[in-house]
Write a protein that holds these residues in place. Structure first.
Motif, PDB file in Angstrom:
ATOM      1  N   VAL A  26       0.857  -1.184   0.000  1.00  0.00           N
ATOM      2  CA  VAL A  26       0.000   0.000   0.000  1.00  0.00           C
ATOM      3  C   VAL A  26       0.895   1.236   0.000  1.00  0.00           C
ATOM      4  CG1 VAL A  26      -1.796   1.204   1.292  1.00  0.00           C
ATOM      5  CG2 VAL A  26      -1.754  -1.292   1.268  1.00  0.00           C
ATOM      6  N   ARG A  27       0.813   2.053  -1.067  1.00  0.00           N
ATOM      7  CA  ARG A  27       1.753   3.164  -1.262  1.00  0.00           C
ATOM      8  C   ARG A  27       1.033   4.461  -1.650  1.00  0.00           C
ATOM      9  NH1 ARG A  27       7.064   1.633  -1.340  1.00  0.00           N
ATOM     10  NH2 ARG A  27       7.536   3.604  -2.330  1.00  0.00           N
ATOM     11  N   PRO A  28       0.608   5.259  -0.674  1.00  0.00           N
ATOM     12  CA  PRO A  28       0.080   6.579  -1.015  1.00  0.00           C
ATOM     13  C   PRO A  28       1.221   7.598  -1.158  1.00  0.00           C
ATOM     14  CG  PRO A  28      -0.160   6.215   1.317  1.00  0.00           C
ATOM     15  CD  PRO A  28       0.429   4.944   0.727  1.00  0.00           C
ATOM     16  N   ARG A  29       1.002   8.603  -1.976  1.00  0.00           N
ATOM     17  CA  ARG A  29       1.952   9.711  -2.084  1.00  0.00           C
ATOM     18  C   ARG A  29       1.236  10.946  -1.577  1.00  0.00           C
ATOM     19  NH1 ARG A  29       4.110  12.853  -7.310  1.00  0.00           N
ATOM     20  NH2 ARG A  29       5.815  13.981  -6.341  1.00  0.00           N
ATOM     21  N   GLN A  30       1.778  11.538  -0.522  1.00  0.00           N
ATOM     22  CA  GLN A  30       1.152  12.716   0.053  1.00  0.00           C
ATOM     23  C   GLN A  30       1.952  13.971  -0.267  1.00  0.00           C
ATOM     24  OE1 GLN A  30       1.230  13.328   4.344  1.00  0.00           O
ATOM     25  NE2 GLN A  30       2.720  11.677   4.558  1.00  0.00           N
ATOM     26  N   LYS A  31       1.256  15.069  -0.262  1.00  0.00           N
ATOM     27  CA  LYS A  31       1.884  16.375  -0.420  1.00  0.00           C
ATOM     28  C   LYS A  31       1.942  16.996   0.977  1.00  0.00           C
ATOM     29  CE  LYS A  31       1.318  20.886  -2.632  1.00  0.00           C
ATOM     30  NZ  LYS A  31       0.376  21.721  -3.408  1.00  0.00           N
ATOM     31  N   GLN A  32       3.146  17.023   1.532  1.00  0.00           N
ATOM     32  CA  GLN A  32       3.321  17.612   2.854  1.00  0.00           C
ATOM     33  C   GLN A  32       3.422  19.138   2.725  1.00  0.00           C
ATOM     34  OE1 GLN A  32       6.875  15.522   4.165  1.00  0.00           O
ATOM     35  NE2 GLN A  32       5.611  14.191   5.430  1.00  0.00           N
ATOM     36  N   SER A  33       2.915  19.838   3.730  1.00  0.00           N
ATOM     37  CA  SER A  33       2.969  21.299   3.736  1.00  0.00           C
ATOM     38  C   SER A  33       2.699  21.793   5.157  1.00  0.00           C
ATOM     39  CB  SER A  33       1.946  21.878   2.750  1.00  0.00           C
ATOM     40  OG  SER A  33       2.158  23.262   2.560  1.00  0.00           O
ATOM     41  N   ASN A  34       2.605  23.119   5.319  1.00  0.00           N
ATOM     42  CA  ASN A  34       2.511  23.709   6.658  1.00  0.00           C
ATOM     43  C   ASN A  34       1.105  23.706   7.264  1.00  0.00           C
ATOM     44  OD1 ASN A  34       1.309  25.664   5.120  1.00  0.00           O
ATOM     45  ND2 ASN A  34       2.654  27.320   5.741  1.00  0.00           N
ATOM     46  N   ASN A  35       0.099  23.202   6.524  1.00  0.00           N
ATOM     47  CA  ASN A  35      -1.262  23.156   7.079  1.00  0.00           C
ATOM     48  C   ASN A  35      -1.803  21.725   7.136  1.00  0.00           C
ATOM     49  OD1 ASN A  35      -1.624  22.713   4.346  1.00  0.00           O
ATOM     50  ND2 ASN A  35      -3.387  24.070   4.152  1.00  0.00           N
ATOM     51  N   ARG A  36      -0.923  20.767   7.158  1.00  0.00           N
ATOM     52  CA  ARG A  36      -1.334  19.364   7.110  1.00  0.00           C
ATOM     53  C   ARG A  36      -1.450  18.741   8.500  1.00  0.00           C
ATOM     54  NH1 ARG A  36      -1.978  21.321   2.445  1.00  0.00           N
ATOM     55  NH2 ARG A  36      -1.015  20.345   0.655  1.00  0.00           N
ATOM     56  N   GLY A  37      -2.334  17.752   8.568  1.00  0.00           N
ATOM     57  CA  GLY A  37      -2.551  17.039   9.811  1.00  0.00           C
ATOM     58  C   GLY A  37      -1.840  15.700   9.832  1.00  0.00           C
ATOM     59  N   ILE A  38      -2.023  15.007  10.929  1.00  0.00           N
ATOM     60  CA  ILE A  38      -1.558  13.631  11.076  1.00  0.00           C
ATOM     61  C   ILE A  38      -2.752  12.744  10.746  1.00  0.00           C
ATOM     62  CG2 ILE A  38      -0.682  11.908  12.701  1.00  0.00           C
ATOM     63  CD1 ILE A  38       0.528  14.312  14.286  1.00  0.00           C
ATOM     64  N   TRP A  39      -2.522  11.732   9.905  1.00  0.00           N
ATOM     65  CA  TRP A  39      -3.636  10.890   9.474  1.00  0.00           C
ATOM     66  C   TRP A  39      -3.307   9.414   9.598  1.00  0.00           C
ATOM     67  CZ3 TRP A  39      -2.233   7.918   5.280  1.00  0.00           C
ATOM     68  CH2 TRP A  39      -1.193   8.397   4.481  1.00  0.00           C
ATOM     69  N   GLN A  40      -4.375   8.644   9.708  1.00  0.00           N
ATOM     70  CA  GLN A  40      -4.284   7.187   9.838  1.00  0.00           C
ATOM     71  C   GLN A  40      -5.088   6.557   8.713  1.00  0.00           C
ATOM     72  OE1 GLN A  40      -2.841   5.083  12.497  1.00  0.00           O
ATOM     73  NE2 GLN A  40      -3.205   3.646  10.845  1.00  0.00           N
ATOM     74  N   LEU A  41      -4.497   5.590   8.033  1.00  0.00           N
ATOM     75  CA  LEU A  41      -5.211   4.824   7.013  1.00  0.00           C
ATOM     76  C   LEU A  41      -5.790   3.571   7.631  1.00  0.00           C
ATOM     77  CD1 LEU A  41      -5.996   3.962   4.099  1.00  0.00           C
ATOM     78  CD2 LEU A  41      -3.707   2.942   3.928  1.00  0.00           C
ATOM     79  N   SER A  42      -7.060   3.316   7.345  1.00  0.00           N
ATOM     80  CA  SER A  42      -7.650   2.023   7.683  1.00  0.00           C
ATOM     81  C   SER A  42      -8.203   1.412   6.396  1.00  0.00           C
ATOM     82  CB  SER A  42      -8.753   2.152   8.741  1.00  0.00           C
ATOM     83  OG  SER A  42      -9.851   2.882   8.243  1.00  0.00           O
ATOM     84  N   ILE A  43      -8.102   0.110   6.304  1.00  0.00           N
ATOM     85  CA  ILE A  43      -8.652  -0.621   5.168  1.00  0.00           C
ATOM     86  C   ILE A  43      -9.683  -1.589   5.718  1.00  0.00           C
ATOM     87  CG2 ILE A  43      -8.168  -2.201   3.254  1.00  0.00           C
ATOM     88  CD1 ILE A  43      -5.313  -1.025   3.196  1.00  0.00           C
TER      89      ILE A  43
END
Length: 105
Positions: A26-43
């Motif tokens: 499982v490989r997501p690509r995220q765009k990190q920046s100064n207004n981003r949160g912490i997230w959890q993936l569930s399947i």
């Protein structure tokens, strides 16, 4: 995809059709920046790997190998949930550039 999250618990979910039963990375690509949160993936309701921090003082694209798991052929629900934010972040957004499943077996 951008989730303009503003609080813990905000989420977005997608249904992905897995083409064949097998072991998948499982490989997501995220765009990190100064207004981003912490997230959890569930399947399908099961949390995968550890929560991911989207905060970065600059803009950075990061593909992460979150987990390897067996998925059956058919539809599966992938849910991205805000679990918090870093002290320097101004908000709880999640920004995903793409999401891929890599066949491993």
């Amino acid at each position: 995809m951008i989730l303009e999250g503003h609080a813990v618990g905000d989420f977005v979910s997608f249904t992905f059709n897995v083409p064949a039963t097998g072991i998948w990375g499982v490989r997501p690509r995220q765009k990190q920046s100064n207004n981003r949160g912490i997230w959890q993936l569930s399947i399908d309701g099961v949390n995968q790997a550890t929560a991911q921090d989207g905060f970065n003082a600059g803009v950075v694209y990061l593909e992460t190998d979150l987990s390897t798991l067996t998925l059956s052929a058919g539809n599966h629900t992938f849910k991205f949930t805000v679990t918090g934010k870093s002290g320097g972040s101004s908000d709880f957004w999640i920004a995903l550039d793409y999401f891929k499943l890599v066949r491993r077996g």
